[in-house]
Design a protein around this motif. Structure first.
Motif, short mmCIF file in Angstrom:
data_model
loop_
_atom_site.label_atom_id
_atom_site.label_comp_id
_atom_site.label_asym_id
_atom_site.label_seq_id
_atom_site.Cartn_x
_atom_site.Cartn_y
_atom_site.Cartn_z
N HIS A 50 0.83 -1.20 0.00
CA HIS A 50 0.00 0.00 0.00
C HIS A 50 0.87 1.25 0.00
N ILE A 51 0.75 2.06 -1.04
CA ILE A 51 1.51 3.31 -1.13
C ILE A 51 0.87 4.35 -0.23
N GLN A 52 1.64 4.87 0.71
CA GLN A 52 1.11 5.85 1.66
C GLN A 52 2.23 6.71 2.21
N ASP A 53 1.87 7.88 2.71
CA ASP A 53 2.84 8.81 3.29
C ASP A 53 2.50 9.18 4.71
N GLU A 54 1.65 8.39 5.36
CA GLU A 54 1.26 8.68 6.74
C GLU A 54 2.19 8.00 7.74
N GLN A 55 2.60 6.77 7.45
CA GLN A 55 3.41 6.01 8.38
C GLN A 55 4.88 6.15 7.99
N LEU A 56 5.62 6.91 8.80
CA LEU A 56 7.03 7.21 8.52
C LEU A 56 7.87 6.72 9.69
N PRO A 57 8.36 5.50 9.64
CA PRO A 57 9.11 4.94 10.77
C PRO A 57 10.44 5.65 10.99
N ALA A 58 10.92 5.56 12.21
CA ALA A 58 12.21 6.16 12.54
C ALA A 58 13.35 5.41 11.86
N LEU A 59 13.23 4.10 11.84
CA LEU A 59 14.32 3.28 11.32
C LEU A 59 13.76 1.93 10.92
N ILE A 60 14.30 1.38 9.84
CA ILE A 60 13.92 0.05 9.39
C ILE A 60 15.15 -0.83 9.50
N ALA A 61 15.04 -1.90 10.27
CA ALA A 61 16.15 -2.82 10.50
C ALA A 61 15.83 -4.16 9.85
N PHE A 62 16.67 -4.57 8.91
CA PHE A 62 16.45 -5.82 8.20
C PHE A 62 17.26 -6.93 8.87
N VAL A 63 16.54 -7.80 9.55
CA VAL A 63 17.15 -8.84 10.37
C VAL A 63 17.72 -9.95 9.50
N GLN A 64 18.87 -10.46 9.88
CA GLN A 64 19.51 -11.54 9.15
C GLN A 64 19.37 -12.87 9.89
N HIS A 65 19.40 -12.83 11.22
CA HIS A 65 19.31 -14.03 12.04
C HIS A 65 18.25 -13.82 13.12
N LYS A 66 17.57 -14.88 13.49
CA LYS A 66 16.48 -14.74 14.47
C LYS A 66 16.98 -14.29 15.84
N ASP A 67 18.26 -14.55 16.15
CA ASP A 67 18.77 -14.13 17.47
C ASP A 67 19.05 -12.64 17.54
N GLU A 68 18.85 -11.92 16.43
CA GLU A 68 19.00 -10.46 16.46
C GLU A 68 17.73 -9.75 16.93
N VAL A 69 16.60 -10.45 16.92
CA VAL A 69 15.32 -9.80 17.21
C VAL A 69 15.25 -9.32 18.65
N ALA A 70 15.65 -10.16 19.60
CA ALA A 70 15.57 -9.77 21.02
C ALA A 70 16.38 -8.52 21.33
N PRO A 71 17.64 -8.42 20.91
CA PRO A 71 18.37 -7.18 21.19
C PRO A 71 17.80 -5.96 20.47
N LEU A 72 17.15 -6.15 19.33
CA LEU A 72 16.52 -5.02 18.66
C LEU A 72 15.34 -4.50 19.48
N ILE A 73 14.58 -5.40 20.06
CA ILE A 73 13.48 -4.97 20.94
C ILE A 73 14.04 -4.18 22.12
N LYS A 74 15.15 -4.62 22.66
CA LYS A 74 15.77 -3.90 23.77
C LYS A 74 16.25 -2.52 23.33
N CYS A 75 16.78 -2.41 22.10
CA CYS A 75 17.18 -1.10 21.58
C CYS A 75 15.98 -0.15 21.54
N ALA A 76 14.85 -0.66 21.05
CA ALA A 76 13.65 0.17 20.95
C ALA A 76 13.21 0.64 22.34
N LYS A 77 13.19 -0.26 23.30
CA LYS A 77 12.74 0.09 24.64
C LYS A 77 13.72 1.09 25.28
N THR A 78 15.00 0.87 25.09
CA THR A 78 16.01 1.75 25.70
C THR A 78 15.87 3.18 25.20
N HIS A 79 15.50 3.33 23.93
CA HIS A 79 15.47 4.66 23.33
C HIS A 79 14.04 5.18 23.12
#
Length: 503
Positions: free
Chosen positions: A59-88
């Motif tokens: 869906h082409i739209q200009d309303e949702q503008l995320p701060a950052l898009i992180a493209f995960v390579q391994h499933k064990d990266e997801v947990a620390p990314l959640i912690k990054c979001a919470k920390t900041h």
């Protein structure tokens, strides 16, 4: 304890007091530490030229503008990314497919955790289960299962949907509608277990025996609501040869054949009772959800035509013909009719996408990759915007890559018609008439699926017991503000008309 609780709000205030750009840079630094050496390739912010392509799904739209898009390579990266979001102080939002009509997988000022590269598939030796990455797209899953069968059209498969670019986790979080569901159940009924990363950063197993409440919730309870699923274990089943039917009516041709149609400004047939669309819709809706449960079908209603597609699971062609004959559909108007039997699963999935009938197995093997062998970012490029192309690899590199999936400004709404609130013929007449009020340039259409599922299951999906059918209304929007406002107004008025009737 009192002291630590006292400092929590102080910390939150100090964090939020930072300028937004500083917080975003701090978030980027945290994500870069998680990603390591190739972080620059996998992090996209508004400062990058690929930002627009990376943030927009179907869906082409200009309303949702995320701060950052992180493209995960391994499933064990997801947990620390959640912690990054919470920390900041940023909301983490998972994305597997990017098909949400309101772009809820890429929310404003959020950290988008894109898991589309977590797309591994490992089939058990006995062919009973498949362990699958949470970000895989359905087409890639079907491609991998076909390869695991040794390229055979026969054997195990899984009840996924017909749209090849939908992400598996989004699909299952919505219940898992599919074209075999009246025979074998929803996608969520064929899940054994899942690996889920929770909001606290812990990864847990969800199954009937471990965290059963979570297992219930992630299957049909809404996308990303209870955690980020990084891996699913799916229950496979033997898929028999099936039969397919596709019927197509041209509204204008049918009206003119009856000799008394007139045309309006948009060219639609207007003679009362002569436009096949409403008559076909009424006959189909009265019959299809009550038909033999081996048959799951859908109806596509356009401004000038209507199309009926049915998949008869495990049926011979003669059986399918007998089932459809009970509907009366073949005798309405002048339909173009295509029956095909002995269909392998991927050949059946191609009907309506790549042809009007099931191709022979050897032909299906040649053409199916053009629909199913998807890459991680499968959408058409946006004119004027560079493409985000990091590590784009099809599931089967030796086969042709699937054609890009079109993006569009999309307006849509959907309705579950409940068994206790089935609309009468006058309501269907009105819906067809309303469709003709829209600008043909938006290619408006209704997509109507037969439900009335008898297969039992225990999941969070709320509509299993009461759903008689599911109606989706879709139109491509416009960059013209006045035209777009008119389209949105049509959807609001139609909502006001239909919602009180169907609930």
């Amino acid at each position: 304890m009192r002291l630590s609780l006292f400092y929590i709000p102080l910390f939150a205030r100090a964090l939020l007091a930072k300028p937004w750009r500083t917080r975003r840079e701090d978030l980027k630094g945290c994500v870069a530490n998680v990603f390591g050496d190739n972080a620059a390739d996998r992090i996209v912010t508004a400062d990058d030229e690929t930002y627009t392509d990376a943030r927009i799904g179907e869906h082409i739209q200009d309303e949702q503008l995320p701060a950052l898009i992180a493209f995960v390579q391994h499933k064990d990266e997801v947990a620390p990314l959640i912690k990054c979001a919470k920390t900041h102080g940023v909301q983490p939002v998972p994305r597997s497919g990017g098909h949400h009509f309101l772009a809820y997988s890429a929310l404003k000022d959020a950290l988008v955790i894109d898991i589309s590269h977590i797309d591994h598939v490992q089939v058990s030796e006995d062919g009973a289960t498949a362990t699958v990455g949470g970000g895989i797209r359905l087409g890639a899953l079907y491609t991998a299962l076909h390869a695991a069968r040794g390229g055979s059209a026969d054997g195990f498969d899984w009840p996924g949907g017909i749209c090849p670019t939908v992400g598996l986790s989004g699909y299952l979080s919505s219940g898992g509608f599919n074209m075999q569901m009246r025979a074998v159940g929803l996608g969520v009924d064929s899940v054994v277990s899942a690996k889920v990363v929770l909001a606290n950063g812990c990864q847990v197993t969800a199954s009937p025996d471990e965290n059963p409440d979570l297992f219930w919730a992630i299957r049909g309870g809404g996308g990303g609501s209870y955690g980020i699923v990084v891996e699913w274990t799916l229950a496979l089943r033997e898929y028999p040869r099936s039969s397919m039917v596709l019927m197509r009516w041209n509204a204008d041709a049918d009206a003119n054949a009856n000799g008394n149609a007139t045309g309006n400004a948009t060219g639609n047939a207007t003679a009362a009772g002569q436009d096949a669309r409403a008559e076909v819709a009424k006959a189909w809706h009265a019959w299809a959800p009550r038909a033999d449960p081996a048959l799951t079908s859908q109806l596509l209603i356009y401004q000038h035509s209507v199309e009926f597609l049915g998949w008869c699971f495990g049926c011979a062609e003669d059986t399918l013909r007998s089932i459809v004959a009970e509907s009366g559909l073949p005798s309405l108007g002048l339909p173009e009719v295509h029956y095909s039997g002995g269909c392998g699963t991927n050949a059946a999935r191609a009907v309506g996408y790549l042809g009007d009938a099931c191709p022979p197995d050897e032909v299906a093997d040649q053409i199916a990759p053009y629909a199913l062998n998807t890459i991680q970012q499968p959408f058409t490029p946006l004119e004027g915007f560079p493409v985000f192309d990091w590590d784009q690899r099809p599931q089967a590199p030796e086969l042709p890559t699937a054609m890009p999936w079109p993006r569009a400004i999309r307006v849509a709404s959907s309705y579950f018609v409940q068994r206790d609130n089935i609309p009468d013929g006058e309501v269907i007449d009105e819906l067809v008439s309303r469709l003709d009020l829209l600008d043909p340039a938006g290619v408006p259409f209704y997509e109507w699926h037969a439900w009335n599922i008898s297969v039992s299951g225990d999941s969070a999906f709320p509509w299993r017991e009461q759903a008689y059918s599911h109606l989706e209304m879709v139109a491509w929007g416009s960059e013209d503000e006045e035209a777009q406002d008119g389209l949105v107004n049509w959807f609001e008025e139609t909502e006001a008309f239909l919602r009180p009737i169907v609930g």
